[in-house]
Structure formats: C-alpha cells, structure tokens
Write a protein that holds these residues in place. Structure first.
Motif, mmCIF file in Angstrom:
data_model
loop_
_atom_site.group_PDB
_atom_site.id
_atom_site.type_symbol
_atom_site.label_atom_id
_atom_site.label_comp_id
_atom_site.label_asym_id
_atom_site.label_seq_id
_atom_site.Cartn_x
_atom_site.Cartn_y
_atom_site.Cartn_z
ATOM 1 N N THR A 302 0.842 -1.156 -0.044
ATOM 2 C CA THR A 302 -0.120 -0.140 -0.059
ATOM 3 C C THR A 302 0.767 1.256 0.011
ATOM 4 N N PHE A 303 1.742 1.217 0.687
ATOM 5 C CA PHE A 303 2.607 2.471 1.033
ATOM 6 C C PHE A 303 4.101 2.210 0.543
ATOM 7 N N GLY A 304 4.596 1.239 -0.072
ATOM 8 C CA GLY A 304 5.920 0.928 -0.215
ATOM 9 C C GLY A 304 6.668 1.811 -1.529
ATOM 10 N N ALA A 466 2.374 -16.466 3.025
ATOM 11 C CA ALA A 466 2.402 -15.259 3.695
ATOM 12 C C ALA A 466 3.928 -14.617 3.824
ATOM 13 N N THR A 467 4.692 -15.467 4.437
ATOM 14 C CA THR A 467 6.278 -15.317 4.354
ATOM 15 C C THR A 467 6.901 -15.266 3.093
ATOM 16 N N ALA A 468 6.581 -15.895 2.212
ATOM 17 C CA ALA A 468 6.916 -15.833 0.840
ATOM 18 C C ALA A 468 6.762 -14.574 0.331
ATOM 19 N N GLU A 469 5.431 -13.842 0.486
ATOM 20 C CA GLU A 469 4.909 -12.597 0.019
ATOM 21 C C GLU A 469 5.952 -11.441 0.618
ATOM 22 N N ILE A 470 5.984 -11.506 1.835
ATOM 23 C CA ILE A 470 6.825 -10.396 2.605
ATOM 24 C C ILE A 470 8.018 -10.381 2.085
ATOM 25 N N ALA A 471 8.692 -11.660 1.945
ATOM 26 C CA ALA A 471 10.133 -11.797 1.458
ATOM 27 C C ALA A 471 10.354 -11.216 -0.066
ATOM 28 N N ARG A 472 9.446 -11.269 -0.906
ATOM 29 C CA ARG A 472 9.619 -10.944 -2.187
ATOM 30 C C ARG A 472 9.112 -9.204 -2.350
ATOM 31 N N VAL A 473 8.237 -9.013 -1.595
ATOM 32 C CA VAL A 473 7.917 -7.469 -1.709
ATOM 33 C C VAL A 473 9.000 -6.608 -0.847
ATOM 34 N N PRO A 505 17.989 -31.611 -6.319
ATOM 35 C CA PRO A 505 18.079 -31.891 -7.770
ATOM 36 C C PRO A 505 16.945 -31.853 -8.666
ATOM 37 N N TRP A 506 15.471 -32.214 -7.936
ATOM 38 C CA TRP A 506 14.621 -32.008 -8.825
ATOM 39 C C TRP A 506 13.578 -30.681 -8.965
ATOM 40 N N ALA A 507 14.390 -29.715 -8.259
ATOM 41 C CA ALA A 507 13.770 -28.538 -8.327
ATOM 42 C C ALA A 507 13.525 -27.842 -9.662
ATOM 43 N N ALA A 508 12.528 -27.089 -9.969
ATOM 44 C CA ALA A 508 12.152 -26.556 -11.193
ATOM 45 C C ALA A 508 12.734 -24.928 -11.141
ATOM 46 N N VAL A 509 14.229 -25.011 -11.366
ATOM 47 C CA VAL A 509 14.830 -23.783 -10.838
ATOM 48 C C VAL A 509 14.647 -22.586 -12.124
ATOM 49 N N GLU A 510 14.560 -23.042 -13.168
ATOM 50 C CA GLU A 510 14.252 -22.061 -14.119
ATOM 51 C C GLU A 510 12.862 -21.440 -13.960
ATOM 52 N N GLU A 511 11.656 -22.336 -13.747
ATOM 53 C CA GLU A 511 10.359 -21.559 -13.255
ATOM 54 C C GLU A 511 10.624 -20.913 -11.885
ATOM 55 N N VAL A 512 11.022 -21.362 -11.179
ATOM 56 C CA VAL A 512 11.074 -20.738 -9.763
ATOM 57 C C VAL A 512 11.924 -19.255 -10.013
ATOM 58 N N ARG A 513 12.915 -19.076 -10.917
ATOM 59 C CA ARG A 513 13.753 -17.889 -11.041
ATOM 60 C C ARG A 513 12.738 -17.253 -11.919
ATOM 61 N N ALA A 514 11.867 -17.590 -12.902
ATOM 62 C CA ALA A 514 11.011 -16.771 -13.593
ATOM 63 C C ALA A 514 9.993 -16.033 -12.833
ATOM 64 N N LEU A 515 9.262 -17.121 -11.693
ATOM 65 C CA LEU A 515 8.448 -16.380 -10.897
ATOM 66 C C LEU A 515 8.820 -15.262 -10.221
ATOM 67 N N PHE A 516 10.126 -15.390 -9.395
ATOM 68 C CA PHE A 516 10.736 -14.618 -8.529
ATOM 69 C C PHE A 516 10.962 -13.173 -9.509
ATOM 70 N N GLU A 517 11.682 -13.214 -10.590
ATOM 71 C CA GLU A 517 11.700 -12.003 -11.362
ATOM 72 C C GLU A 517 10.429 -11.516 -11.665
ATOM 73 N N ARG A 518 9.416 -12.170 -11.953
ATOM 74 C CA ARG A 518 8.290 -11.398 -12.462
ATOM 75 C C ARG A 518 7.472 -10.730 -11.242
ATOM 76 N N THR A 519 7.688 -11.355 -10.033
ATOM 77 C CA THR A 519 6.847 -10.913 -8.901
ATOM 78 C C THR A 519 7.783 -9.746 -8.102
ATOM 79 N N ALA A 520 9.245 -9.998 -8.081
ATOM 80 C CA ALA A 520 10.034 -9.162 -7.325
ATOM 81 C C ALA A 520 10.804 -8.023 -8.084
ATOM 82 N N LEU A 521 10.945 -8.301 -9.270
ATOM 83 C CA LEU A 521 12.116 -7.546 -9.875
ATOM 84 C C LEU A 521 11.589 -6.725 -10.931
ATOM 85 N N GLU A 522 10.298 -6.821 -11.191
ATOM 86 C CA GLU A 522 9.543 -5.698 -12.087
ATOM 87 C C GLU A 522 9.194 -4.532 -11.553
#
Length: 549
Positions: A302-304, A466-473, A505-522
C-alpha cells in the motif's frame, strides 16, 4: 459503494428458486474418492453461491484497486467518516461464542492434509484451522483431497502412517480440537471449476463444498460450520461474506446465525475498519485475528512507493515495534468492546533437534505469547504441535480457569490512523543477510509451492505463502528505493538458484527464478504471487467430458 452513516441490518438474500440454475463444469481429471465431494447436489450448491455473489466479488476487487490507487496518490488514511456512528454506538455486540469456540487459548494451523489433521486434532489445541489459503498450494488434488480429509476427520475415520511407519489415529480420550476452515481469499479463482463458463471464485468453492458436506455433520457433533476469513480489506467484503453465510444457511435449512467466522486483520486497510467488519458480521462473528506477516506485506504493497515506509529486514520487525503495538492493541480493544475473541499471531518456530537452537526458539515463543496474553488476547496461534504445551502454559497462567478475558476492555488504548503508520522509528537499511535471506526463502518456498506443498519448514520456521510474500515485496521495495543495487540482487539470485539446484536436484529452478523475477524484480509490483503462479503451473485441465452439470 454505500455512503450511509450506519450500515442497515443485512437482509436475507432473495431465494434462488426462480433463477435459472447455473451451468457447472469440472475440468480436472477425476481422482480417488473425488465423487464423494463433487456430487451433483454439491456442485449445484456451489453454483448457486457463485451465481448469487460472483458479480459483487468482481466489483469489490475493482474497488480494491481503486482504493490502492487513491492511497498511492496521497488520499488520507483514516477511520471511515461514513461509519463513525457504528464506532460511537456502545450498544451493539457480536453473537455470543458458539459451542467449541468459547475457550480458544491455543489454536493450531496447517493445511488440510491427513497427517496434519490427525496431529492437529490430537495436539491439545482448542482449535485447528484447516488452511486452504496460505498453507495450501491449490492443486486440484489438494483442494478436493483437503475436503475429503475434513469429511473423514468429522466422521472420525481418519488415520495416518508416516514415512517411518509410525501410525497416527484420533485420540479417544479427551476432546479433539474444534475444526475451523480458512477458504482461499476473494482475489483467487478455481480454474478447474467453471460456473456459466467462468472460473469460480476459489473462496466460494472452498466454503461451499465444506459447508454442503460438513455443516450438518458439525452441528450433529455439537459444534458448527466455523471459518477463518483471509485478506479482507474493508467492511464491504465482510458484508459480502455475511450474505454468503445467510444464503448458504437458507439453502440448506440451517438456522441463521449457526455459522461463525473469525476475520484475519492482515491488511492495513482493514485495520481502520475493525469495528465495521465486526458489525457487518455480528450475527456470525467469532472475533478477529492478528495476521502479522500478511499485515506487513499489505503495508508495503500500500505504501511501499514512499521512502518514509521503508522497512528493515523482516527479522528485525518485532511485535514490539510501535506501529505493530498499535495494531495489536487496537485489535484487542475493538474485539473486547464488542464481546468478540481477540486471537494473537502465529508462532512459526519448528522445534529443533539441536538443544541450544531448540531452547532459543522456545524462549522467543514464550516472550511472544506472554506479551499477547498480558495485552488481553484470548488465545494465539502455533504452527507446530510441539509448541502447543508452551502456548497453553502461558495462557493458563493469565486465564486460569476462565475461558477468555473478554472483560478486559482495554479502555486505556487509544490508537489513531497515524499510529498504525508510525514506521519511521524502525526504518533501517537492509543487511546483506536480510537480502540474501529473503531471496533464499522466496525461492525455496516457490519451488515447494509449485510442487504442491504450501507449508514448508525453512531455516527453523514453518513458512507459508504469507512469508514468501513479505520476502519478495521487501526485495522489490529495497530495489525501488535503491537501498540495494540491482546487480547485488541478481548476483545473490544466481547464487541462491545454484544452491537450490544442489539441495533439491528435482527443483524446477528455471520456473522458480522466472516467478521471482516477475513478482519481485519488475517495476510494477504484482499484488500477489499466487494468481500468476497458479494459472501458469497448477492448473491442469482434463477436458470437459463427464464433468458438466
């Protein structure tokens, strides 16, 4: 939106008998025992709720966006003038506590999974909140599987065998925890279930399926259909929920007022409408809860954009910070003035096998719960069964044999809107550890969520959406105000993605990174990470055959 001074009593919605029955389609593949939940009658019931309320939900989501824009443009943040008479009227109270909700000194939360259900119901907590929202990754299997878990739990036919072969069954000595259900928020849809060709509001799917199958069963067991309502931003959204309750009870022939709902005050805009929210839900209200991480997340959203709302590492924002004290003390005062329970925030610590770390974690939990109990809260949340005895001990020490402390009206508390925004005294630059920690938590949680796990133990804490949200914002806010440079964030992102791939080793690293970039770096901050991630990764349509009603 209405501008009347005092909201009129909410009338019962018109019967839907004359309205054409909505066309309901299930687009997901059938799963084991899904037919027990997705009966024709249950789908018709959900369809009736969606038909009655989907348009209002859409309008209210539009009002969310408009209000956010007004606040970002400098509109004053204040208690609503239109409802001053509601706040000034000392005569009204919420409904008295319902059976099973009188004593709530310890509540445990977790996803509606079989193992969690058995452990939570047996834990000694007075209430279990089965969480379809922040603690559940909403795959179709999780959504319908969760409904089956609740049905089996109420029928007392649930058990669980862990990976190491240990068997868990419901205890037969003593009371089990009272079940409450947190449906998904108004902002989410259920894309596997269409009503008249459109995805159904996820909140109405979760609520409707549980209510249809379990409301009468809960009443027969001596309790009732009880809920937690997440992410509400104002009184109008509470009014919508109240109308949903009224219609649902009418359609199933259940007495009006049987439903009870506790509202999580986890948005900054809801903090200045606590009394109005209780007033709208007064015949169905079970109180308010302090949802601390989502509250901080909402504050930044709201005020960031303003430099005077720059927050330090989330680990440094304790509940003793002035603006957080104002929030929790106002919540207790508001609830007790109206005869409603005030429930404290989450203790997310996970007991450790390391004795020193274990004792340190318990010490933090004890201090947190002692503060809440002494401030007047009637109970509090824990995320792990191992914390139930400690939380109960603390509240026993204050409550004794009393079931609550509603008599502590906290008339000494006087909070202004400015107090709720008094963040300047804790403003501090982020630490390198804080920046890396937020990236690490967000990535690891995103990976788990995309694989269907909504509650994840990370670094000694039970983390959820909730904690993932506060981390990325927080990363977004720090980048926006250039207190952290983009090159540093990208370097840490590279390192943490590599670490994630090594650990899992099974982590979808590319998808995870893309999600972080879309939601935290734009440049523009998405309000939530979940709608985008859900639509891209968790929706699995299986065609229309056999799924229509």
């Amino acid at each position: 939106m209405s501008t009347s001074t005092v909201p009129a009593p909410v009338p019962a919605p018109e019967p839907l008998a004359a309205a054409p029955a909505p066309h309901v389609q299930v687009l997901a593949a059938p799963g084991e025992r899904h037919e027990e939940i997705l009966t024709p009658e249950a789908l018709d019931f959900v369809g009736a709720l969606v038909g009655a309320f989907a348009e209002r939900r859409t309008e209210l989501l539009g009002e969310r966006r408009r209000r956010a824009s007004r606040l970002a443009s400098g509109s004053p943040f204040e208690f609503p003038i239109a409802t001053s008479a509601v706040r000034a009227d000392d005569s009204w109270r919420v409904a008295p506590p319902a059976p099973g909700l009188t004593d709530r000194r310890v509540e445990i939360t977790g996803p509606p999974e079989r193992g969690m259900a058995v452990r939570a119901l047996n834990s000694g907590a007075r209430v279990w909140m089965a969480d379809f929202e922040d603690a559940t990754a909403p795959t179709w299997e999780n959504v319908i599987g969760g409904q089956l878990v609740l049905l089996d739990a109420i029928e007392r036919r649930i058990d669980f065998t862990s990976a190491d072969g240990k068997e868990y069954r419901l205890r037969t000595d003593g009371d089990l925890a009272t079940i409450t259900v947190r449906p998904r928020g108004w902002h989410l849809t259920e894309d596997h279930l269409l009503v008249d060709g459109r995805p159904a509001p996820a909140s109405l799917v979760d609520f409707g399926l549980y209510f249809f199958h379990c409301a009468r069963r809960q009443i027969a067991a001596g309790h009732g259909p009880y809920f937690y309502l997440p992410k509400l931003e104002n009184r109008y959204e509470a009014r919508l929920w109240n109308d949903v309750f009224v219609l649902a009870q009418e359609l199933l022939g259940i007495p009006r007022g049987t439903v009870r709902a506790t509202v999580l005050i986890e948005t900054i805009t809801a903090a200045v409408e606590m009394e109005e929210i209780l007033h709208e839900l007064r015949e169905h209200s079970a109180g308010l809860n302090a949802g601390r991480w989502d509250y901080l997340f909402s504050l930044i959203k709201t005020f960031g954009h303003r430099t005077d709302f720059l927050l330090p590492d989330r680990a440094q924002i304790t509940m003793t910070a002035p603006f957080m004290r104002a929030y929790t003390e106002l919540l207790v005062r508001t609830c007790h003035r109206r005869g409603a329970h005030a429930i404290g925030g989450m203790a997310a610590q996970v007991p450790s096998r390391d004795p020193e770390a274990h004792e340190a974690a318990l010490a933090k939990v004890r201090l947190d719960k002692e503060r809440e109990a002494e401030d007047g809260f009637d109970g509090s949340w824990v995320a792990h069964p191992g914390l139930v005895p400690l939380c109960r001990e603390v509240f026993d020490g204050v409550l004794g044999e009393r079931p609550h402390q509603l008599d502590r009206t906290r008339d000494d508390v006087a909070v202004t809107p400015a107090d709720l925004l008094a963040v300047r005294r804790i403003s501090a630059p982020p630490t390198p550890e804080g920046v890396r920690g937020n990236i690490a938590v967000a990535l690891r949680y995103f990976d788990a969520w995309l694989r269907g796990a909504g509650a994840v133990a990370l670094y000694g804490l039970m983390e959820d959406a909730a904690t993932a949200e506060i981390a990325r914002v927080q990363i977004w806010q720090w980048l926006r105000h250039r207190v952290v440079d983009r090159e540093t964030v990208l370097r840490l992102l590279d390192e943490e993605c590599e670490a994630l791939g090594r650990e899992f080793p099974w982590a979808a690293v590319e998808e995870v990174r893309a999600l972080f970039e879309r939601t935290a770096l734009e440049r523009e901050l998405p309000p939530f990470f979940t709608p985008d991630a859900y639509a891209r990764h968790l929706v699995r349509h299986a065609g229309h055959a056999g799924g229509a009603r």
